[in-house]
Design a protein around this motif. Structure first.
Motif, PDB file in Angstrom:
ATOM      1  N   ASP A  40      -1.932  -1.174   7.476  1.00 59.66           N
ATOM      2  CA  ASP A  40      -2.090  -0.472   6.202  1.00 59.66           C
ATOM      3  C   ASP A  40      -2.023  -1.520   5.093  1.00 59.66           C
ATOM      4  N   ASP A  41      -3.057  -1.596   4.263  1.00 61.53           N
ATOM      5  CA  ASP A  41      -3.074  -2.623   3.209  1.00 61.53           C
ATOM      6  C   ASP A  41      -2.730  -2.064   1.835  1.00 61.53           C
ATOM      7  N   GLY A  42      -2.238  -0.818   1.808  1.00 61.14           N
ATOM      8  CA  GLY A  42      -1.891  -0.200   0.541  1.00 61.14           C
ATOM      9  C   GLY A  42      -3.044   0.544  -0.096  1.00 61.14           C
ATOM     10  N   ILE A  43      -4.241   0.327   0.426  1.00 56.36           N
ATOM     11  CA  ILE A  43      -5.428   1.020  -0.064  1.00 56.36           C
ATOM     12  C   ILE A  43      -6.038   1.841   1.064  1.00 56.36           C
ATOM     13  N   VAL A  44      -6.269   1.171   2.189  1.00 63.68           N
ATOM     14  CA  VAL A  44      -6.786   1.821   3.390  1.00 63.68           C
ATOM     15  C   VAL A  44      -5.658   1.918   4.414  1.00 63.68           C
ATOM     16  N   LEU A 112     -20.040  -6.231   9.358  1.00 56.58           N
ATOM     17  CA  LEU A 112     -19.257  -5.079   8.931  1.00 56.58           C
ATOM     18  C   LEU A 112     -17.852  -5.534   8.567  1.00 56.58           C
ATOM     19  N   GLU A 113     -17.374  -5.076   7.437  1.00 55.97           N
ATOM     20  CA  GLU A 113     -15.981  -5.302   7.067  1.00 55.97           C
ATOM     21  C   GLU A 113     -15.166  -4.160   7.652  1.00 55.97           C
ATOM     22  N   CYS A 114     -14.206  -4.487   8.495  1.00 50.08           N
ATOM     23  CA  CYS A 114     -13.355  -3.481   9.118  1.00 50.08           C
ATOM     24  C   CYS A 114     -11.906  -3.710   8.711  1.00 50.08           C
ATOM     25  N   GLY A 115     -11.198  -2.617   8.442  1.00 53.42           N
ATOM     26  CA  GLY A 115      -9.803  -2.734   8.048  1.00 53.42           C
ATOM     27  C   GLY A 115      -9.582  -2.867   6.564  1.00 53.42           C
ATOM     28  N   GLY A 116     -10.630  -2.694   5.755  1.00 49.59           N
ATOM     29  CA  GLY A 116     -10.484  -2.841   4.312  1.00 49.59           C
ATOM     30  C   GLY A 116     -10.694  -4.285   3.881  1.00 49.59           C
ATOM     31  N   VAL A 117     -10.522  -4.544   2.593  1.00 47.27           N
ATOM     32  CA  VAL A 117     -10.798  -5.880   2.052  1.00 47.27           C
ATOM     33  C   VAL A 117      -9.864  -6.940   2.610  1.00 47.27           C
ATOM     34  N   THR A 165      -8.475   6.269  -2.929  1.00 44.30           N
ATOM     35  CA  THR A 165      -7.188   5.668  -2.562  1.00 44.30           C
ATOM     36  C   THR A 165      -6.020   6.620  -2.799  1.00 44.30           C
ATOM     37  N   ARG A 166      -6.221   7.604  -3.667  1.00 49.77           N
ATOM     38  CA  ARG A 166      -5.148   8.560  -3.953  1.00 49.77           C
ATOM     39  C   ARG A 166      -4.881   9.486  -2.773  1.00 49.77           C
ATOM     40  N   ASP A 167      -5.805   9.521  -1.814  1.00 46.73           N
ATOM     41  CA  ASP A 167      -5.649  10.391  -0.646  1.00 46.73           C
ATOM     42  C   ASP A 167      -4.892   9.719   0.497  1.00 46.73           C
ATOM     43  N   ARG A 168      -4.489   8.464   0.312  1.00 48.74           N
ATOM     44  CA  ARG A 168      -3.959   7.680   1.421  1.00 48.74           C
ATOM     45  C   ARG A 168      -2.716   8.292   2.066  1.00 48.74           C
ATOM     46  N   ILE A 169      -1.774   8.761   1.303  1.00 56.64           N
ATOM     47  CA  ILE A 169      -0.522   9.282   1.854  1.00 56.64           C
ATOM     48  C   ILE A 169      -0.777  10.513   2.720  1.00 56.64           C
ATOM     49  N   GLU A 170      -1.551  11.456   2.209  1.00 57.75           N
ATOM     50  CA  GLU A 170      -1.874  12.647   2.988  1.00 57.75           C
ATOM     51  C   GLU A 170      -2.755  12.293   4.184  1.00 57.75           C
ATOM     52  N   ALA A 171      -3.643  11.329   3.987  1.00 52.79           N
ATOM     53  CA  ALA A 171      -4.520  10.909   5.082  1.00 52.79           C
ATOM     54  C   ALA A 171      -3.717  10.341   6.243  1.00 52.79           C
ATOM     55  N   LYS A 172      -2.653   9.602   5.949  1.00 57.18           N
ATOM     56  CA  LYS A 172      -1.823   9.021   7.008  1.00 57.18           C
ATOM     57  C   LYS A 172      -1.199  10.111   7.880  1.00 57.18           C
TER      58      LYS A 172
END
Length: 205
Positions: A40-44, A112-117, A165-172
């Motif tokens: 988890d990178d704080g964004i993805v 392909l970029e995988c895992g976010g930036v 990015t605001r959906d990250r917590i619920e997405a987890k």
């Protein structure tokens, strides 16, 4: 991909020449998997338990008279990965929080970029397959003009597309509930994915 893309692909399947299980076995090559975990990178959010898995050159393309996309599509379907589509990959970071995804390159090549930036850029070409567990950020960096993939999903799970990015917590929370597929999309029930996702062993990306 949205439902409309999956419906379009269903129509295509009715008119194309698709290999049967015997032909698919000949068109599939044994390959050692590359397994990469993304934190988890704080964004993805990525996936805290399951690694992404890459099979390089796992599928013989342009052989025995079959279209490469039809071969990949039929192989995924044989192993229980359905709701398929054929296109390129979005060029913005996105992930699926309620379902796993597999991508098989049928034509061309791409980065392909995988895992976010903060993740990893992977070079993929025709015949390569990558299985992305729910939550894994991915986007197209660059590709050849003819780059195409076949995408598919396990029978369990609901397609969604997360970019905010605001959906990250619920997405987890949703990611933690996604069930593991019964079969490896390339090698079936006894394939490496079952072992790697069962034990969740991989190296850090």
């Amino acid at each position: 991909m949205p439902l409309k893309d999956q419906i379009k692909n269903v129509a295509r399947k009715f008119i194309e020449d698709r290999p049967d299980a015997t032909a698919l076995k000949k068109l599939t090559r044994p390959r050692k998997p590359l397994a990469v975990r993304f934190a988890d990178d704080g964004i993805v959010p990525n996936n805290p338990r399951l690694p992404s898995i890459v099979y390089r050159g796992a599928i013989a393309v342009d052989r025995d008279g079959f279209d490469a996309a039809a071969v990949i599509d039929a192989l995924f379907e044989l192993n229980g990965w359905t709701r398929s589509w054929r296109d390129t990959v979005y060029n913005f970071v996105h992930y699926h929080s309620q379902i796993h995804e597999v991508l098989g390159v049928s034509k061309g090549s791409a980065k392909l970029e995988c895992g976010g930036v903060k993740g990893r850029v992977l070079y993929l070409k025709a015949g390569d397959v990558i299985a992305l567990p729910a939550g894994t950020g991915h986007r197209l960096i660059e590709s050849t003009r003819d780059f195409k993939v076949v995408g598919a999903y396990p029978k369990t799970g609901t397609y969604d597309e997360v970019t905010d990015t605001r959906d990250r917590i619920e997405a987890k929370k949703r990611i933690s509930k996604v069930r593991k597929p019964l079969k490896d999309p390339v090698y079936g029930r006894m394939g490496p994915l079952s072992r790697l996702w069962g034990r969740s062993r991989s190296r850090e990306g």
